[in-house]
Design an enzyme around this catalytic site. Structure first.
Site, PDB file in Angstrom:
ATOM      1  N   LYS A   1       0.838  -1.207   0.000  1.00  0.00           N
ATOM      2  CA  LYS A   1       0.000   0.000   0.000  1.00  0.00           C
ATOM      3  C   LYS A   1       0.875   1.259   0.000  1.00  0.00           C
ATOM      4  O   LYS A   1       0.617   2.216  -0.731  1.00  0.00           O
ATOM      5  CB  LYS A   1      -0.874  -0.041   1.267  1.00  0.00           C
TER       6      LYS A   1
ATOM      7  N   THR B   1     -10.599   0.227  13.704  1.00  0.00           N
ATOM      8  CA  THR B   1     -11.075  -0.398  14.945  1.00  0.00           C
ATOM      9  C   THR B   1     -12.266  -1.279  14.574  1.00  0.00           C
ATOM     10  O   THR B   1     -13.409  -0.945  14.864  1.00  0.00           O
ATOM     11  CB  THR B   1     -11.506   0.662  15.984  1.00  0.00           C
TER      12      THR B   1
ATOM     13  N   THR C   1     -12.292   5.750  15.612  1.00  0.00           N
ATOM     14  CA  THR C   1     -13.480   5.654  16.467  1.00  0.00           C
ATOM     15  C   THR C   1     -13.233   4.563  17.505  1.00  0.00           C
ATOM     16  O   THR C   1     -13.000   3.408  17.141  1.00  0.00           O
ATOM     17  CB  THR C   1     -14.708   5.300  15.606  1.00  0.00           C
TER      18      THR C   1
ATOM     19  N   LYS D   1     -18.233  10.881  18.916  1.00  0.00           N
ATOM     20  CA  LYS D   1     -18.196  10.181  17.631  1.00  0.00           C
ATOM     21  C   LYS D   1     -19.171   9.000  17.593  1.00  0.00           C
ATOM     22  O   LYS D   1     -19.970   8.874  16.654  1.00  0.00           O
ATOM     23  CB  LYS D   1     -16.769   9.694  17.352  1.00  0.00           C
TER      24      LYS D   1
ATOM     25  N   LEU E   1     -33.134  10.412   6.149  1.00  0.00           N
ATOM     26  CA  LEU E   1     -34.458   9.780   6.180  1.00  0.00           C
ATOM     27  C   LEU E   1     -34.676   9.064   4.846  1.00  0.00           C
ATOM     28  O   LEU E   1     -35.808   8.957   4.377  1.00  0.00           O
ATOM     29  CB  LEU E   1     -35.558  10.825   6.402  1.00  0.00           C
TER      30      LEU E   1
ATOM     31  N   CYS F   1     -18.493   1.634   9.203  1.00  0.00           N
ATOM     32  CA  CYS F   1     -18.644   2.444  10.422  1.00  0.00           C
ATOM     33  C   CYS F   1     -19.953   2.194  11.160  1.00  0.00           C
ATOM     34  O   CYS F   1     -19.946   1.656  12.263  1.00  0.00           O
ATOM     35  CB  CYS F   1     -18.526   3.921  10.070  1.00  0.00           C
TER      36      CYS F   1
END
Ligand code: UDX
Length: 462
Positions: A35, A86, A122, A214, A260, A270
């Site tokens: 990477k 995470t 997070t 968060k 909505l 996430c």
């Protein structure tokens, strides 16, 4: 300013490139040699609109460099951002914080002078304090590594814009809002160019609050989506139209129309894992009852995927065996190639298990989808995916799907059944072209294609 960014995924690579764009000298760090090689050449290893341009610009200008060498990183700067993943722990709801811990444990002993480590990942509340313990344990005598928190709110697909012009900047310090320290000054200095050009609110608070901001934001967004999807279930049962309902309630500024969007629900790297980690952490803290409603938020979300499969079975006349379904979309949302926990691929997988020949197309997510679900069928264009399809299912609202010409699709497809999993397609145009159009949350009982032409207007005209 000089700074490093540990982790070069969606968050870290974007943060590194954007910090260089702000005028800083940045060193991106990752353990993945391949990477890092690509990034050094100015190649972004994932799809993110706008990022390739700024990455290339600053690789060329020399302001943005990459390394796998932690010692080089420790020497390079006094400010180190941490943006590693995470993920959800295997077999558990809780977040796996080992990568964040790993960065702190490896970097701290290499520091030769005081430094500030800024967590952006997070994390469960309490992680920053734990990381401070890890840093204190590993640093050399006389060196202080200060852990502070600075949660990141960027959305994939808008990552550059969200980083360069954020809604707000949240900084968590051990001493809270009153703390005046070199750590605070360094973080504020890093963001000074943003505040000078396009000011946004800066909220300085304690570490726990910043960590909770968060996960609470993501839990709220997930809850908002699941709320409308729960209402969507009732709309289907009552013959009502959830899109009109969402427009109507969204006009109340206390509610707001954004998030909505009823349909296949939330996925990605996430929202799903963050609500689960929030429940797990609340439980550990003895506040589990407070977050049990998130279990329902999760269930409502997963039920939409099953409902989509049921609708497809109905559209196919009761069985998927011998039927071909074109699934348009593999990414968890448009303008991304991210297929982590993607509702689109999840539905494609379930259809395949029930015996359908499933042919998937996505403008950017095909390689990632193939790697994750190698047994599904794939096509190189939307039209190619629709060839011979009994049902066309739109699972990700890419603009090129919305703009598809129903007459062109009719020329290659076998059936005339369009299932809109994102309430994004122009149903009237498809209906006028002879298609039966069916969308989540806009319900009348589904009929085989030949029976529905007459009543399909009720689906879309409320
Ligand atoms: C989210 C948060 O928005 C961001 O602030 C945080 O930093 C990371 O998590 P992201 O995962 O990039 O960002 O995607 P987001 O735009 O929030 O969409 C999440 C999922 O919800 C997607 O699958 C999307 O299709 C779905 N969604 C979104 C809906 O189903 N309906 C909506 O109305 C909005």
């Amino acid at each position: 300013m000089r700074m490093t960014v540990f982790g070069t995924g969606y968050l870290g690579a974007t943060h590194a490139a954007c910090m260089a764009e702000l005028g800083h000298e940045v060193l991106g760090v990752d353990v993945d040699e391949a990477k890092i090689e690509r990034l050094r050449r100015g190649e972004v290893p994932f799809y993110e609109p706008g990022l390739p341009e700024i990455l290339q610009r600053h690789v060329d200008s020399g302001r943005l460099k990459f390394t796998t060498d932690y010692a080089e990183a420790a020497e390079f700067a006094d400010l180190h951002f941490i943006g590693v993943g995470t993920p959800q722990r295997k077999g558990e709801f809780a977040a796996d914080t080992t990568y964040v811990e790993g960065v702190v444990a490896r970097l701290s002993p290499l520091l030769t002078r005081d430094a500030v480590l800024v967590g952006k990942s997070t994390v469960p509340v309490g992680t920053a304090v734990r990381l401070q313990g890890i840093a204190d344990w590993h640093v050399r005598g006389g060196v202080r590594a200060e852990i502070v928190w600075n949660p990141e709110f960027l959305r994939e697909g808008f990552a550059v814009k969200d980083t360069l012009t954020p809604d707000r900047i949240v900084i968590g310090l051990p001493g809270g809002a009153d703390e005046q320290s070199p750590a605070r000054e360094l973080v504020e200095e890093a963001y000074a160019p943003i505040l000078a050009s396009d000011p946004c609110p800066v909220i300085v608070t304690d570490l726990a609050t910043s960590e909770l901001v968060k996960v609470s934001a993501n839990a709220f967004l997930a809850t908002k989506i699941s709320f409308i999807n729960a209402v969507s279930e009732v709309c289907e049962a009552a013959g009502a139209d959830v899109t009109v309902l969402a427009d109507a309630i969204g006009m109340d500024p206390r509610i707001g129309r954004r998030f909505l969007g009823a349909g296949l629900g939330f996925g990605g790297g996430c929202l799903p894992k963050d609500i689960r980690a929030f429940m797990a952490r609340a439980g550990e803290l003895g506040a589990d009852e407070a977050m049990t409603f998130l279990r329902e938020v999760d269930s409502i979300n997963m039920r939409r995927r099953e409902r989509m499969v049921d609708l497809t079975v109905e559209a196919c006349g009761g069985t998927l065996i011998g039927k071909t379904v074109a699934v348009l979309g593999a990414a968890f949302k448009p303008n991304s190639d991210d297929v982590r926990d993607s509702p689109a691929l999840n539905v494609a997988g379930m259809l395949s298990l029930k015996g359908a020949q499933t042919v998937v197309f996505d403008p950017q997510g095909l390689d990632n989808a193939r790697a994750l679900f190698p047994t599904l069928g794939y096509a190189d264009s939307a039209l190619a995916a629709c060839e011979g399809a009994d049902v066309v299912l739109v699972a990700t609202e890419w603009a090129e799907f919305v703009e598809l010409d129903p007459a062109a699709v009719a020329e290659v497809a076998r059936g005339r059944f369009l299932l809109d999993g994102r309430n994004c397609m122009p149903g009237d145009a498809w209906r006028e072209a002879g298609w039966t159009y069916r969308a989540l949350g806009r319900g009348i009982p589904v009929r085989p294609a030949s029976h529905t032409a007459a009543n399909s207007g009720r689906l879309v005209t409320s």
